[in-house]
Design a protein around this motif. Structure first.
Motif, short mmCIF file in Angstrom:
data_model
loop_
_atom_site.label_atom_id
_atom_site.label_comp_id
_atom_site.label_asym_id
_atom_site.label_seq_id
_atom_site.Cartn_x
_atom_site.Cartn_y
_atom_site.Cartn_z
N GLN A 1 39.92 -33.47 -6.83
CA GLN A 1 40.90 -34.56 -6.86
C GLN A 1 42.03 -34.28 -5.88
O GLN A 1 42.46 -35.18 -5.13
N THR B 1 32.79 -19.74 -13.95
CA THR B 1 32.90 -21.16 -13.63
C THR B 1 33.87 -21.87 -14.57
O THR B 1 33.77 -21.73 -15.79
N LYS B 2 34.78 -22.62 -13.99
CA LYS B 2 35.74 -23.43 -14.75
C LYS B 2 35.62 -24.88 -14.28
O LYS B 2 36.26 -25.28 -13.30
N PRO B 3 34.78 -25.69 -14.95
CA PRO B 3 34.56 -27.07 -14.48
C PRO B 3 35.84 -27.88 -14.33
O PRO B 3 35.97 -28.67 -13.38
N GLU B 4 36.80 -27.67 -15.23
CA GLU B 4 38.04 -28.45 -15.15
C GLU B 4 38.85 -28.07 -13.91
O GLU B 4 39.52 -28.92 -13.30
N VAL B 5 38.77 -26.79 -13.51
CA VAL B 5 39.47 -26.34 -12.30
C VAL B 5 38.82 -26.96 -11.07
O VAL B 5 39.51 -27.42 -10.14
N GLU B 6 37.49 -26.99 -11.05
CA GLU B 6 36.78 -27.58 -9.92
C GLU B 6 37.08 -29.07 -9.82
O GLU B 6 37.25 -29.61 -8.71
N LYS B 7 37.16 -29.74 -10.95
CA LYS B 7 37.46 -31.18 -10.94
C LYS B 7 38.84 -31.44 -10.35
O LYS B 7 39.00 -32.34 -9.51
N ARG B 8 39.82 -30.65 -10.76
CA ARG B 8 41.18 -30.83 -10.23
C ARG B 8 41.22 -30.51 -8.74
O ARG B 8 41.94 -31.16 -7.97
#
Length: 305
Positions: A223, A213-220
Motif C-alpha cells: 500500500q 512471514t508477516k502478511p499484514e506487514v507485506e500488505k502495508r
C-alpha cells in the motif's frame, strides 16, 4: 544508499532494518522512473551483442560489462567488504581493496546465499520491458512517421550508456534490499533460537517461512509503495503544484508488481536459505545452549562473568 554500521548501536534491531528497507524503496522507485525514460534497448542485455566488447575479450552483455567495470572500482574502494553488499560480478574477478578492510561488527552467520543471478534475470527479462513499454511504443511511432518500419522501428534508442548506468544503480539497490533478508532472519533467530532450530534441523522450509512471514506487514508495504510510486511519478508545474492527472512518468502497477512478484518472494527465499545455514559450523553444545530459554541463558552467562 549506504548503511553506517558504526553509528547504529544495534544494526539487527528490526525497527532499524525496516527504516533501511523503507529508504531503499525510494531509491528503487526513483531509479525505475529514470530508467523508464529510455527505450528497452534489448541489445544491451544480449551476451555477445557488442562486437566491440568481444574484441576486448569480453563475451558477456553490455550490462554485465558495465557491472564488472563499475564493481571493479567499487571493490578497490572496499565496498564489498561491507556485510550488506554483494557484487553481481564473481568476486574472484574483482580487484582487491586499496584500503584495509574496516572492522565491521559480526552481524551475520557465515553463509553462501547470493540471489544476484536471479535478480539480474528477472530485472532484465521482466522488469525493464514493462517499465520501458510506453517509451518504446512512442519511439516506434516516431520512426514510422519518418518511413522506418519493421525491426528498425522499435526497442532501441541508442542510449546504451545512459540506460546501463541506471540499470546498475537499480540492480545494486534491489540486491541490497533482497539480501537484507539475512538481517531480518538473523534478528528473528537471535530473538528466539528455539523456535527455529527444530525446523532448521528438519529442513522444514515451509515452517521457517511461516516464522518470518508477516502478511499484514507485506500488505502495508505494498500500500505504501503504491502511494509513493503514484506521488513520485507525477509531473509538477513550475509552482510545484501537481499537473492534471495523466499517465505520469512510470506505470505505478509495474513498480508494485516488481515488489509483489519478485522482490518480496526472493527476499523470503534468501531469509529461509540463510536460516538453513544458520547452524553450520556450530557444535552440539553450541546448539543446545541456543535452545535454552533466554532468561536461563543470561543467568548462566552472568554467573560466568
Amino acid at each position: 544508499m549506504q548503511s553506517n554500521y558504526f553509528r547504529n548501536k544495534n544494526p539487527l534491531d528490526l525497527d532499524h532494518i525496516r527504516s533501511v528497507l523503507t529508504r531503499l524503496e525510494d531509491t528503487i522507485i526513483f531509479g525505475l522512473i529514470e530508467r523508464a525514460q529510455f527505450a528497452h534497448n534489448h541489445r544491451i542485455y544480449l551476451r555477445g551483442g557488442f562486437p566491440e566488447l568481444v574484441n576486448l575479450g569480453f563475451t558477456g552483455s553490455w550490462l554485465e560489462w558495465f557491472l564488472k567495470e563499475t564493481e571493479s572500482f567499487h571493490a578497490k574502494a572496499r565496498r564489498y567488504t561491507s556485510p550488506d553488499e554483494y557484487p553481481f560480478t564473481p568476486p574472484a574477478e574483482l580487484p582487491t581493496p586499496v584500503l584495509p578492510s574496516l572492522a565491521f561488527p559480526r552481524l551475520l552467520h557465515p553463509n553462501t546465499v547470493n540471489a544476484n543471478p536471479s535478480i539480474l534475470a528477472f530485472y532484465t527479462r521482466s522488469i525493464v520491458p514493462r517499465i520501458t513499454h510506453d517509451t518504446t511504443l512512442a519511439l516506434a511511432a516516431s520512426r514510422r512517421a519518418t518511413g522506418v518500419t519493421g525491426d528498425a522501428e522499435a526497442e532501441d534508442d541508442g542510449n546504451y550508456g545512459s540506460a546501463a548506468t541506471i540499470d546498475v544503480e537499480v540492480l545494486q539497490a534491489i540486491s541490497k534490499r533482497v539480501h537484507y533478508g539475512k538481517f531480518v532472519s538473523e534478528s528473528k533467530f537471535a530473538d528466539d533460537p528455539a523456535a527455529f532450530i527444530p525446523h532448521i534441523r528438519a529442513r522444514n522450509t515451509d515452517a521457517l517461512a511461516a516464522l518470518i512471514t508477516k502478511p499484514e506487514v507485506e500488505k502495508r508495504l505494498l500500500q505504501r509503495l503504491r502511494k509513493k510510486a503514484a506521488l513520485y511519478a507525477q509531473d509538477f508545474a513550475s509552482d510545484g503544484e501537481p499537473l492534471p492527472e495523466g499517465k505520469g512518468k512510470i506505470d505505478v502497477s509495474s513498480v508494485v508488481d516488481l515488489y509483489e512478484s519478485y522482490i518480496i518472494p526472493l527476499t523470503k527465499e534468501v531469509e529461509v536459505d540463510y536460516l538453513l545455514q544458520r547452524l553450520d559450523g556450530l557444535s552440539e553444545e553450541d546448539i543446545e545452549r541456543l535452545m535454552e530459554p533466554k532468561g536461563l541463558l543470561l543467568s548462566v552467562e552472568d554467573k560466568r562473568s
